[in-house]
Design an enzyme around this catalytic site. Structure first.
Site, short mmCIF file in Angstrom:
data_model
loop_
_atom_site.label_atom_id
_atom_site.label_comp_id
_atom_site.label_asym_id
_atom_site.label_seq_id
_atom_site.Cartn_x
_atom_site.Cartn_y
_atom_site.Cartn_z
N LYS A 32 0.84 -1.19 0.00
CA LYS A 32 0.00 0.00 0.00
C LYS A 32 0.87 1.24 0.00
CE LYS A 32 -2.15 2.87 3.17
NZ LYS A 32 -3.06 3.31 4.23
N ASP A 59 -3.53 4.30 -2.10
CA ASP A 59 -4.63 4.72 -1.22
C ASP A 59 -4.66 6.25 -1.11
OD1 ASP A 59 -6.69 4.69 0.58
OD2 ASP A 59 -5.45 4.18 2.31
N LEU A 60 -5.25 6.88 -2.14
CA LEU A 60 -5.35 8.35 -2.14
C LEU A 60 -6.77 8.82 -1.86
CD1 LEU A 60 -3.06 9.30 -5.19
CD2 LEU A 60 -2.44 8.99 -2.78
N LYS A 61 -7.70 7.91 -1.74
CA LYS A 61 -9.10 8.23 -1.38
C LYS A 61 -9.64 9.40 -2.21
CE LYS A 61 -8.66 6.50 3.37
NZ LYS A 61 -7.22 6.22 3.41
N HIS A 63 -11.76 12.02 -4.10
CA HIS A 63 -13.07 12.62 -3.78
C HIS A 63 -13.11 13.98 -4.48
CE1 HIS A 63 -16.15 13.46 -0.30
NE2 HIS A 63 -16.62 13.79 -1.48
N ASP A 64 -13.71 14.01 -5.67
CA ASP A 64 -13.74 15.26 -6.43
C ASP A 64 -14.89 15.17 -7.43
OD1 ASP A 64 -12.95 17.72 -7.71
OD2 ASP A 64 -10.90 17.34 -7.06
N PRO A 66 -16.87 14.30 -10.85
CA PRO A 66 -16.72 13.06 -11.64
C PRO A 66 -15.61 13.12 -12.69
CG PRO A 66 -19.05 13.52 -11.32
CD PRO A 66 -18.29 14.70 -10.75
N THR A 119 -12.90 5.48 9.66
CA THR A 119 -13.03 4.89 11.01
C THR A 119 -12.68 5.89 12.10
OG1 THR A 119 -10.87 3.92 10.57
CG2 THR A 119 -12.76 2.45 10.43
N ARG A 180 -4.52 -7.38 13.81
CA ARG A 180 -3.49 -7.61 14.83
C ARG A 180 -3.44 -9.10 15.16
NH1 ARG A 180 -2.36 -3.52 13.23
NH2 ARG A 180 -2.00 -1.51 14.24
N GLN A 189 -5.19 1.45 16.80
CA GLN A 189 -6.35 0.79 16.21
C GLN A 189 -7.31 0.38 17.33
OE1 GLN A 189 -7.01 0.66 13.14
NE2 GLN A 189 -5.22 0.34 11.86
N GLY A 209 0.37 -3.21 8.68
CA GLY A 209 1.56 -2.35 8.73
C GLY A 209 2.43 -2.70 9.91
N ARG A 210 2.18 -2.01 11.02
CA ARG A 210 3.07 -2.10 12.18
C ARG A 210 3.31 -3.50 12.72
NH1 ARG A 210 -0.10 2.68 14.95
NH2 ARG A 210 -1.63 1.71 13.57
O1 C5P Z 1 0.06 -0.33 11.12
P1 C5P Z 1 -1.33 -0.79 10.81
O2 C5P Z 1 -1.43 -2.29 10.59
O3 C5P Z 1 -2.35 -0.28 11.80
O4 C5P Z 1 -1.63 -0.12 9.40
C1 C5P Z 1 -2.87 -0.22 8.79
C2 C5P Z 1 -2.90 0.60 7.54
O5 C5P Z 1 -4.26 0.71 7.09
C3 C5P Z 1 -2.40 2.03 7.68
O6 C5P Z 1 -1.76 2.38 6.46
C4 C5P Z 1 -3.65 2.84 7.89
O7 C5P Z 1 -3.54 4.14 7.40
C5 C5P Z 1 -4.66 2.05 7.06
N1 C5P Z 1 -6.05 2.20 7.47
C6 C5P Z 1 -6.50 1.87 8.73
N2 C5P Z 1 -7.82 2.00 9.05
C7 C5P Z 1 -8.67 2.43 8.15
C8 C5P Z 1 -8.25 2.76 6.88
C9 C5P Z 1 -6.91 2.64 6.56
O8 C5P Z 1 -5.74 1.46 9.56
N3 C5P Z 1 -9.93 2.51 8.49
#
Ligand code: C5P
Length: 232
Positions: A32, A59-61, A63-64, A66, A119, A180, A189, A209-210
């Site tokens: 990502k 992942d640039l989301k 929103h503009d 059409p 979220t 996790r 989270q 990610g982490r």
């Molecule tokens: O480090 P972690 O596993 O929490 O990373 C999750 C990834 O998903 C991050 O890049 C975060 O920006 C993205 N993300 C998220 N929750 C969302 C949407 C995107 O954690 N609702």
């Protein structure tokens, strides 16, 4: 379902990318790229991934209006983006224009996935924005609207995935962050799920990610998550 892993590579510069790719098992094939890396580098951010034969979830989301979103979808296709996010809140016309633009790109088209309610928002935030239906009703309605407009899938919490599967069926892509491993550190989270819970709820892709990138041994952490996903 053959659920795949996407690594959220939340770094600021392209120099940081290659060491991350090299620290993970070869079978990790999807990454990502988010706003931070993309704004610092632009499409050059994709080069190290493409050199290694990896796929890109941008992942640039979007929103503009059409037309602007449709043109951005076509540009993403030219740069070899594999999955691209748009905001369901951009409305049906925007979503349809994005889907149509992707169709016109043929084989090069990125899959489009819509984000629904961020979220980070709660019910009070929605009320402040004039949204009076409840958060989960709003989220499901936005997701259904995006799929009905021709979008390929959704980004959602693993806790929403089963409800979305009931509403939209098995075909759309569902991408779930907030993963996790059991006993892992939740970080910021709040609504987390283990890899196997997310797979069982119907996720097509888990974004992690982490728990991998900050592990003492990222290679081992990724392998353990892939093993858990396959066993689910
Ligand atoms: O480090 P972690 O596993 O929490 O990373 C999750 C990834 O998903 C991050 O890049 C975060 O920006 C993205 N993300 C998220 N929750 C969302 C949407 C995107 O954690 N609702």
């Amino acid at each position: 379902m053959n659920t795949e892993l996407i690594i959220a590579i939340d770094v600021a510069t392209p120099e940081e990318v290659m060491p991350v790719i090299n620290s993970l098992p070869d079978e990790v094939s999807f990454y990502k790229v988010g706003l931070e890396l993309f704004i610092s580098t632009g499409p050059a951010a994709f080069i190290p991934f493409k050199e290694k034969g990896k796929r890109i979830f941008l992942d640039l989301k979007l929103h503009d209006i059409p037309r602007t979103v449709a043109r951005a979808v076509k540009t993403a296709a030219e740069h070899g983006v594999d999955i691209l996010t748009v905001h369901a809140g951009g409305g049906s016309d925007m979503l349809r224009a994005a889907a149509e633009a992707a169709r016109e790109c043929g084989d090069k088209a990125p899959k489009l996935v819509a984000v629904t309610t961020l979220t980070s928002l709660n019910n009070d935030d929605l009320i402040e924005m004039g949204v009076t239906r409840g958060l989960s009703e709003h989220t499901l309605a936005l997701g259904k609207m995006a799929i009905d407009a021709g979008i390929d899938g959704l980004v959602c919490s693993p806790h929403e995935a089963a409800a979305f599967r009931k509403l939209i069926g098995d075909a759309p892509i569902l991408i779930t962050p907030g993963i996790r491993p059991a006993g892992g550190d939740a970080g910021d989270q709040k609504r987390i799920a283990t890899p196997s819970m997310a797979v069982e709820a119907g996720s097509s892709f888990l974004v992690v990610g982490r728990p991998i990138l900050e592990a003492d041994d990222p290679r081992e952490a990724a392998a353990a998550i892939i093993k858990e996903m396959r066993g689910a």
